[in-house]
Scaffold this active site. Sequence first.
Site, PDB file in Angstrom:
ATOM      1  N   GLU A   1       4.787   6.330  17.932  1.00  0.00           N
ATOM      2  CA  GLU A   1       4.282   7.253  18.942  1.00  0.00           C
ATOM      3  C   GLU A   1       5.270   7.402  20.104  1.00  0.00           C
ATOM      4  O   GLU A   1       6.061   6.502  20.383  1.00  0.00           O
ATOM      5  CB  GLU A   1       2.953   6.742  19.524  1.00  0.00           C
TER       6      GLU A   1
ATOM      7  N   ASN B   1       4.008  -5.597  17.622  1.00  0.00           N
ATOM      8  CA  ASN B   1       4.807  -5.074  18.738  1.00  0.00           C
ATOM      9  C   ASN B   1       3.865  -4.467  19.763  1.00  0.00           C
ATOM     10  O   ASN B   1       2.759  -4.055  19.429  1.00  0.00           O
ATOM     11  CB  ASN B   1       5.785  -4.001  18.241  1.00  0.00           C
TER      12      ASN B   1
ATOM     13  N   ARG C   1       0.845  -1.192   0.000  1.00  0.00           N
ATOM     14  CA  ARG C   1       0.000   0.000   0.000  1.00  0.00           C
ATOM     15  C   ARG C   1       0.878   1.238   0.000  1.00  0.00           C
ATOM     16  O   ARG C   1       2.064   1.177   0.318  1.00  0.00           O
ATOM     17  CB  ARG C   1      -0.937   0.014   1.211  1.00  0.00           C
ATOM     18  N   THR C   2       0.278   2.369  -0.380  1.00  0.00           N
ATOM     19  CA  THR C   2       0.944   3.655  -0.228  1.00  0.00           C
ATOM     20  C   THR C   2       0.500   4.246   1.097  1.00  0.00           C
ATOM     21  O   THR C   2      -0.684   4.259   1.415  1.00  0.00           O
ATOM     22  CB  THR C   2       0.566   4.602  -1.389  1.00  0.00           C
TER      23      THR C   2
HETATM   24  I1  8IG Z   1       4.075  -2.726  12.495  1.00  0.00           I
HETATM   25  O1  8IG Z   1       3.590   0.708  17.287  1.00  0.00           O
HETATM   26  C1  8IG Z   1       3.646  -1.092  13.480  1.00  0.00           C
HETATM   27  N1  8IG Z   1       3.142  -0.037  12.878  1.00  0.00           N
HETATM   28  N2  8IG Z   1       1.899   4.055  14.671  1.00  0.00           N
HETATM   29  N3  8IG Z   1       2.756   2.366  16.008  1.00  0.00           N
HETATM   30  C2  8IG Z   1       2.392   2.829  14.786  1.00  0.00           C
HETATM   31  N4  8IG Z   1       2.493   2.112  13.687  1.00  0.00           N
HETATM   32  C3  8IG Z   1       2.972   0.876  13.818  1.00  0.00           C
HETATM   33  C4  8IG Z   1       3.365   0.328  15.014  1.00  0.00           C
HETATM   34  C5  8IG Z   1       3.254   1.124  16.181  1.00  0.00           C
HETATM   35  N5  8IG Z   1       3.800  -0.912  14.791  1.00  0.00           N
END
Ligand code: 8IG
Length: 279
Positions: free
Chosen positions: A200, A242, A99-100
């Site tokens: 974040e 994660n 995806r973009t």
């Molecule tokens: I994979 O912890 C992934 N994408 N914003 N935060 C944000 N985007 C993500 C994260 C995350 N893990």
Amino acid sequence: MSHDIAAGAIDDPTTDPFAVAREAAAHIARATGVPTHDVALVLGSGWGGAADLLGETVAEIPSHEIPGFSAPAVVGHVATTRSIRLTGTDRHALVLGSRTHLYEGKGVRRVVHGVRTAAAAGARAVVLTNGCGGLDPDWAPGTPVLIRDHLNLTATSPLEGATFVDLTDLYTQRLRDVAHQVDASLAEGVYAQFRGPHYETPAEVTMAGRMGADLVGMSTTLEAIAARHAGLEVLGISLVTNLAAGISPVPLSHGEVIEAGEAAAPRIGALLAAIVGRI
Ligand code: 8IG
């Protein structure tokens, strides 16, 4: 060639992005030999191989050759679009291997071009997948979670002008029920889209949690809005790759994301195939 002109001009305010989507759908029909597709999937981080169990790949084309599509920017994403005949049916899935993202700075029209193309190609439903951070410490990396609703924190919309669209049942109950028929234990959560590309801060994760988010990521909500506007039913599935910043005691890394995706691949592949077979 005319499609190059349209593709290059998708960001031009005088260009109709839906016309570019129709051109893209015509290109896909020509290049795959499949005149219409029934369902579409967008594969996010960690979902690269997850469509392999859907059925027989009829055709695979480089995404950047399709009008309006751009080359993928994220390591671990697959830059092809596949037409897959769903096992035991004469229905076809259009699988967008990448995806973009909004953080690429190419504009919102490009972000949602894939789902608009899917609609123009005949799809009635789209499955939006992503890799994301989880706020619930019980969701270990590799846990798939159904998106029940979202918080669009990007301060933008894919819709232009006075285009008022109801989003009450955006991630439709019907498709979440289908997913639960396949796996009753699937958790549901609210997905918050941040612009990224940075993750974040712990304070922002706390904020998102107080606003009702269970998942944080950088995609999906704008695509879901555009999909609903285009008349598609939407199913969203996040792979928690994660724990969100501050929930986890260790810093986030993209390597961890890729690893969690690889470890979860067999489970989410089987899950996706079973769900798409019932849509
Ligand atoms: I994979 O912890 C992934 N994408 N914003 N935060 C944000 N985007 C993500 C994260 C995350 N893990």
